[in-house]
Design an enzyme around this catalytic site. Sequence first.
Site, PDB file in Angstrom:
ATOM      1  N   GLU A  63      -7.829   8.514   5.564  1.00  0.00           N
ATOM      2  CA  GLU A  63      -8.202   9.242   6.777  1.00  0.00           C
ATOM      3  C   GLU A  63      -8.710  10.668   6.513  1.00  0.00           C
ATOM      4  O   GLU A  63      -8.040  11.653   6.887  1.00  0.00           O
ATOM      5  CB  GLU A  63      -7.023   9.281   7.757  1.00  0.00           C
ATOM      6  CG  GLU A  63      -6.534   7.905   8.156  1.00  0.00           C
ATOM      7  CD  GLU A  63      -5.442   7.950   9.235  1.00  0.00           C
ATOM      8  OE1 GLU A  63      -4.935   9.032   9.544  1.00  0.00           O
ATOM      9  OE2 GLU A  63      -5.133   6.881   9.783  1.00  0.00           O
ATOM     10  N   GLU A 116      -3.637  -0.041   8.062  1.00  0.00           N
ATOM     11  CA  GLU A 116      -2.495   0.422   8.855  1.00  0.00           C
ATOM     12  C   GLU A 116      -2.630  -0.083  10.281  1.00  0.00           C
ATOM     13  O   GLU A 116      -3.708  -0.008  10.875  1.00  0.00           O
ATOM     14  CB  GLU A 116      -2.405   1.959   8.931  1.00  0.00           C
ATOM     15  CG  GLU A 116      -1.969   2.637   7.660  1.00  0.00           C
ATOM     16  CD  GLU A 116      -1.858   4.156   7.820  1.00  0.00           C
ATOM     17  OE1 GLU A 116      -1.588   4.640   8.945  1.00  0.00           O
ATOM     18  OE2 GLU A 116      -2.056   4.842   6.805  1.00  0.00           O
ATOM     19  N   ASN A 152      -7.545   1.984   9.667  1.00  0.00           N
ATOM     20  CA  ASN A 152      -6.256   2.193  10.323  1.00  0.00           C
ATOM     21  C   ASN A 152      -6.506   2.218  11.818  1.00  0.00           C
ATOM     22  O   ASN A 152      -7.271   3.051  12.309  1.00  0.00           O
ATOM     23  CB  ASN A 152      -5.629   3.527   9.902  1.00  0.00           C
ATOM     24  CG  ASN A 152      -5.303   3.565   8.407  1.00  0.00           C
ATOM     25  OD1 ASN A 152      -5.313   2.532   7.736  1.00  0.00           O
ATOM     26  ND2 ASN A 152      -5.005   4.748   7.907  1.00  0.00           N
ATOM     27  N   TYR A 156      -4.631   2.271  15.651  1.00  0.00           N
ATOM     28  CA  TYR A 156      -3.419   2.402  16.468  1.00  0.00           C
ATOM     29  C   TYR A 156      -3.679   2.255  17.963  1.00  0.00           C
ATOM     30  O   TYR A 156      -2.957   1.569  18.656  1.00  0.00           O
ATOM     31  CB  TYR A 156      -2.734   3.747  16.193  1.00  0.00           C
ATOM     32  CG  TYR A 156      -2.118   3.789  14.812  1.00  0.00           C
ATOM     33  CD1 TYR A 156      -0.836   3.295  14.594  1.00  0.00           C
ATOM     34  CD2 TYR A 156      -2.832   4.264  13.718  1.00  0.00           C
ATOM     35  CE1 TYR A 156      -0.266   3.296  13.329  1.00  0.00           C
ATOM     36  CE2 TYR A 156      -2.277   4.270  12.448  1.00  0.00           C
ATOM     37  CZ  TYR A 156      -0.998   3.778  12.262  1.00  0.00           C
ATOM     38  OH  TYR A 156      -0.453   3.780  11.007  1.00  0.00           O
ATOM     39  N   ARG A 206       0.844  -1.195   0.000  1.00  0.00           N
ATOM     40  CA  ARG A 206       0.000   0.000   0.000  1.00  0.00           C
ATOM     41  C   ARG A 206       0.877   1.242   0.000  1.00  0.00           C
ATOM     42  O   ARG A 206       1.725   1.407   0.882  1.00  0.00           O
ATOM     43  CB  ARG A 206      -0.923  -0.018   1.230  1.00  0.00           C
ATOM     44  CG  ARG A 206      -1.770   1.217   1.363  1.00  0.00           C
ATOM     45  CD  ARG A 206      -2.843   1.100   2.442  1.00  0.00           C
ATOM     46  NE  ARG A 206      -3.568   2.352   2.473  1.00  0.00           N
ATOM     47  CZ  ARG A 206      -3.448   3.286   3.415  1.00  0.00           C
ATOM     48  NH1 ARG A 206      -2.685   3.089   4.485  1.00  0.00           N
ATOM     49  NH2 ARG A 206      -4.112   4.416   3.316  1.00  0.00           N
ATOM     50  N   HIS A 229      -3.163  10.880   0.093  1.00  0.00           N
ATOM     51  CA  HIS A 229      -2.687  10.741   1.473  1.00  0.00           C
ATOM     52  C   HIS A 229      -2.093  12.093   1.886  1.00  0.00           C
ATOM     53  O   HIS A 229      -0.904  12.216   2.143  1.00  0.00           O
ATOM     54  CB  HIS A 229      -1.674   9.601   1.575  1.00  0.00           C
ATOM     55  CG  HIS A 229      -1.434   9.078   2.972  1.00  0.00           C
ATOM     56  ND1 HIS A 229      -1.545   7.740   3.301  1.00  0.00           N
ATOM     57  CD2 HIS A 229      -1.076   9.704   4.118  1.00  0.00           C
ATOM     58  CE1 HIS A 229      -1.258   7.576   4.592  1.00  0.00           C
ATOM     59  NE2 HIS A 229      -0.954   8.752   5.112  1.00  0.00           N
TER      60      HIS A 229
HETATM   61  C1  GBH Z   1      -1.717   7.376  10.265  1.00  0.00           C
HETATM   62  O1  GBH Z   1      -2.449   8.356  10.873  1.00  0.00           O
HETATM   63  C2  GBH Z   1      -1.315   7.939   8.948  1.00  0.00           C
HETATM   64  O2  GBH Z   1      -2.111   7.446   7.900  1.00  0.00           O
HETATM   65  C3  GBH Z   1       0.138   7.798   8.627  1.00  0.00           C
HETATM   66  O3  GBH Z   1       0.479   8.636   7.576  1.00  0.00           O
HETATM   67  C4  GBH Z   1       0.958   8.039   9.866  1.00  0.00           C
HETATM   68  O4  GBH Z   1       2.320   8.046   9.610  1.00  0.00           O
HETATM   69  C5  GBH Z   1       0.603   6.976  10.858  1.00  0.00           C
HETATM   70  O5  GBH Z   1      -0.754   6.977  11.145  1.00  0.00           O
HETATM   71  C6  GBH Z   1       1.351   7.085  12.171  1.00  0.00           C
HETATM   72  O6  GBH Z   1       1.027   8.254  12.844  1.00  0.00           O
HETATM   73  O7  GBH Z   1      -6.973  11.810  19.635  1.00  0.00           O
HETATM   74  O8  GBH Z   1      -9.033  12.348  18.634  1.00  0.00           O
HETATM   75  O9  GBH Z   1      -7.154  13.714  18.232  1.00  0.00           O
HETATM   76  C7  GBH Z   1      -2.945   8.063  12.130  1.00  0.00           C
HETATM   77  C8  GBH Z   1      -3.252   9.352  12.748  1.00  0.00           C
HETATM   78  C9  GBH Z   1      -3.342   9.774  14.991  1.00  0.00           C
HETATM   79  C10 GBH Z   1      -5.329   9.928  13.630  1.00  0.00           C
HETATM   80  C11 GBH Z   1      -4.156   9.935  16.175  1.00  0.00           C
HETATM   81  C12 GBH Z   1      -6.130  10.107  14.855  1.00  0.00           C
HETATM   82  C13 GBH Z   1      -5.976  10.790  17.149  1.00  0.00           C
HETATM   83  C14 GBH Z   1      -7.285  11.430  17.080  1.00  0.00           C
HETATM   84  N1  GBH Z   1      -4.094   9.219  13.895  1.00  0.00           N
HETATM   85  N2  GBH Z   1      -5.313  10.697  15.898  1.00  0.00           N
HETATM   86  S1  GBH Z   1      -7.629  12.376  18.488  1.00  0.00           S
END
Ligand code: GBH
Length: 453
Positions: free
Chosen positions: A164, A361, A291, A293, A75, A119
């Site tokens: 996103e 992701e 995605n 995390y 991807r 992106h």
């Molecule tokens: C991804 O975004 C991206 O697609 C990628 O490019 C990036 O490198 C990767 O993650 C690692 O960061 O707490 O309510 O404010 C994930 C980004 C980060 C989006 C945390 C939501 C929290 C929302 N996410 N964020 S909030």
Amino acid sequence: MTDFPSGFRWGVATSSYQIEGGVAEDGRGRSIWDAFCEVPGAVAGGDTGAVACDHYHRWPLDVALLGDLGVDAYRFSVAWPRVQPTGAGLVERRGLDFYRRLCEALLERGIEPFPTLYHWDLPQALEERGGWRSRDTAMRFVEYATVVHDALGDLVTKWTTFNEPYVSSIVGYGEGRHAPGAREGHGALAAAHHLLLAHGLAVREMRGVEGHEFGIVLNQSPSVPVSASERDVAAARRHDLLLRRQFTDPLFGGRYPEDYEEVFAGVTDLSFRHDGDLAAIGVPLDYVGINYYYRQHVADAPHRDPDPATRTAIDIGIDTTRLPDVPRTAMNWPVEPAGLTETLLGLRDRYPDLPPVYLTENGCAYPDRPGFADQERIDYLRDHLAAAREAMTAGVDLRGYFVWSFLDNFEWAHGYKHRFGLVHVDYETQDRTPRASYHWYREVLARQRRSTD
Ligand code: GBH
């Protein structure tokens, strides 16, 4: 580790601005991230994506590393300003040729290209005409999408429109932590709507080629109240609206969320919603990418700005800083694999028409340090894969898994400080060194192949 069904896709993910560099090569235009990186204090360490992993020049080496890893899918994203330097009209052949060569090299190694059309690197010329606040940008995206679809349609069957839209709209135009760095209410909510509209119209336009599949990628995570109090529960529900339902209800539920107007009362007049938009946004999809995390932990808090008319889109009376007492990654993100199972089951339960899912992701950053064995990353990936498998056992139609990320890369506002890669990148020499997690994942993939052969 538990086995996955045969046909399950295994991959890794990257994005254009985070790895390519080569920002002045072959007629590439300027993007909002080139501009944002020049703003003092916007990106940690004053870092920029001008060179990044120099993937624009070193891609043959990177494709070889993907081949050795044994993934069957990769991807990546296409940079709009490489294809249309000013975001409209004029098409830059050399930009398209770069992605053609990449796709051909992947296919030669049996790796399926999974491109994402957007992106986060909007052509700066379009930002100067309002960017995603403007409905016209959605129309420009449709044109761009069809150009790429025509140029790569013989090599690519899986077409992802956006990565996103929450981050592009709310973090970019509401919170200002990402390009273009705006802190707005109405503008950010309009951006979210226009991204969804652009997605729906582009899919409608690209559809029709036999065997092609279309989807969108959303960041998802459960919004968990920090206590059972009515106020915290209500705050978590507002957060869930901001982060998830404003996107998923129109995409998969054929409706705007019922609490939207109440939460954003006075912030927006909803003038960006036109008749027919919902039908366009709800175009049937072949898959949705998720995605994941970490879980979001939400407490009630006062609005920072008491006046809705000047309030930003993220100022909805929430505090997301009260984290549970669990291990954290270098990003300070709590490690909670069970949140992944919850995310997948929650989506499936809320939307009976949810298309098949890919985990597009999942991954983590940890600092390299003396004696670092990369064990945390291996544990993280193993535990999240197990959580994904659990959701499948409970009936979720999960079709594949992509690790974020293949390479260490430009981590947006954090610059190069945080390293998400299975492969270490030395930014002085551009040497690539596979980490222990790369070897671990390679072994996982080899075992899966053996058990499903
Ligand atoms: C991804 O975004 C991206 O697609 C990628 O490019 C990036 O490198 C990767 O993650 C690692 O960061 O707490 O309510 O404010 C994930 C980004 C980060 C989006 C945390 C939501 C929290 C929302 N996410 N964020 S909030």
